[in-house]
Motif scaffolding. Structure first.
Motif, short mmCIF file in Angstrom:
data_model
loop_
_atom_site.label_atom_id
_atom_site.label_comp_id
_atom_site.label_asym_id
_atom_site.label_seq_id
_atom_site.Cartn_x
_atom_site.Cartn_y
_atom_site.Cartn_z
N GLN A 34 7.15 -65.98 -65.71
CA GLN A 34 6.11 -65.13 -65.17
C GLN A 34 5.78 -65.51 -63.73
O GLN A 34 5.91 -66.67 -63.33
N THR A 35 5.34 -64.51 -62.97
CA THR A 35 4.82 -64.73 -61.62
C THR A 35 3.43 -64.10 -61.55
O THR A 35 3.09 -63.23 -62.34
N THR A 36 2.65 -64.54 -60.58
CA THR A 36 1.26 -64.12 -60.52
C THR A 36 1.05 -62.81 -59.78
O THR A 36 0.08 -62.10 -60.02
N ARG A 43 -2.78 -55.77 -61.71
CA ARG A 43 -1.84 -54.73 -62.16
C ARG A 43 -0.46 -55.31 -62.41
O ARG A 43 0.24 -54.90 -63.33
N TRP A 44 -0.07 -56.27 -61.57
CA TRP A 44 1.23 -56.91 -61.77
C TRP A 44 1.28 -57.61 -63.13
O TRP A 44 2.23 -57.46 -63.89
N GLY A 45 0.25 -58.38 -63.44
CA GLY A 45 0.22 -59.06 -64.73
C GLY A 45 0.18 -58.10 -65.90
O GLY A 45 0.78 -58.35 -66.96
N ALA A 46 -0.53 -56.97 -65.73
CA ALA A 46 -0.62 -55.98 -66.81
C ALA A 46 0.70 -55.27 -67.05
O ALA A 46 0.90 -54.66 -68.11
N GLY A 100 14.84 -57.56 -73.31
CA GLY A 100 14.24 -58.78 -72.79
C GLY A 100 12.89 -58.52 -72.14
O GLY A 100 12.36 -57.42 -72.18
N THR A 101 12.35 -59.56 -71.54
CA THR A 101 11.05 -59.49 -70.90
C THR A 101 11.21 -59.08 -69.44
O THR A 101 12.11 -59.56 -68.75
N ALA A 102 10.33 -58.19 -68.98
CA ALA A 102 10.40 -57.73 -67.59
C ALA A 102 9.04 -57.18 -67.19
O ALA A 102 8.16 -56.95 -68.03
#
Length: 202
Positions: free
Chosen positions: A105-107, A135-138, A146-148
């Motif tokens: 993850q990135t912030t 919004r980026w985290g949401a 996979g996760t993206a």
């Protein structure tokens, strides 16, 4: 008799000159212990340097130093510009990964820009968007591929429709900020334009 005595004396002298019982093993053990001491001293020096560095760093720097750090941003499956009668939307799908291609993850925040090319080959700016950290985290999604991060952004439909070619390509550039990184994570890649299938009403 004299010869026998001389041989016995020579044998005794040879025995006295040779290594005593266990001396080889003791010498080997001493060398091993000396090597261990040298290794421990080197480790102590390394730990002393790390301790001095930690004392000089701020609490935030110490906290971040223990976290895994992404090394790149990569394109994920599903990025496209979706065009339908109601409008157009840039559907961005990207991953931030470590050196072993594992998702991290990135912030955020992130900045996204897009350009297309008209029939003459000239660049057409389609927009620039600022995506804040919330919004980026949401946008974090877990799926079969996979996760993206999935970020959907409005884009001008008429400008997309006016691009040259039957299957125009949109060039997207993204920059992602994260406090662990000394510079933004950057990626530039092309996404296709997909049109909704129109259904005739009966």
């Amino acid at each position: 008799m004299t010869t026998f005595a001389a041989l016995v004396a020579t044998g005794c002298a040879s025995a006295r000159l040779g290594p005593s019982d266990g001396s080889v093993e003791r010498s080997t053990r001493i060398r091993e212990l000396q090597d261990e001491v040298a290794g421990l001293e080197a480790e102590r020096s390394r730990l002393r340097i790390e301790l001095e560095t930690a004392r000089a760093a701020s609490p935030d720097e110490v906290a971040l130093a223990g976290l895994p750090t992404p090394v790149r941003v990569a394109k994920a499956s599903g990025s496209t510009v979706r065009l339908d009668p109601s409008g157009a939307e840039l559907r961005l799908r990207v991953r931030t990964e470590d050196a072993r291609n594992r998702f991290l993850q990135t912030t955020g925040p992130a900045t996204v820009s897009a350009i297309g090319f008209d029939a003459a080959g000239d660049a057409v700016e389609l927009g620039t968007w600022e995506v804040d950290a919330a919004r980026w985290g949401a946008g974090l999604r877990e799926g079969f591929m996979g996760t993206a991060y999935a970020i959907d952004l409005p884009i001008n439909a008429s400008e997309v429709s006016g691009l040259g070619g039957a299957s125009p390509k949109i060039l997207v550039r993204i920059e992602i900020m994260d406090p662990r990184a000394t510079a933004p994570y950057r990626l530039e890649f092309a996404v296709p334009v997909t049109r909704a299938v129109e259904r005739n009403s009966s």
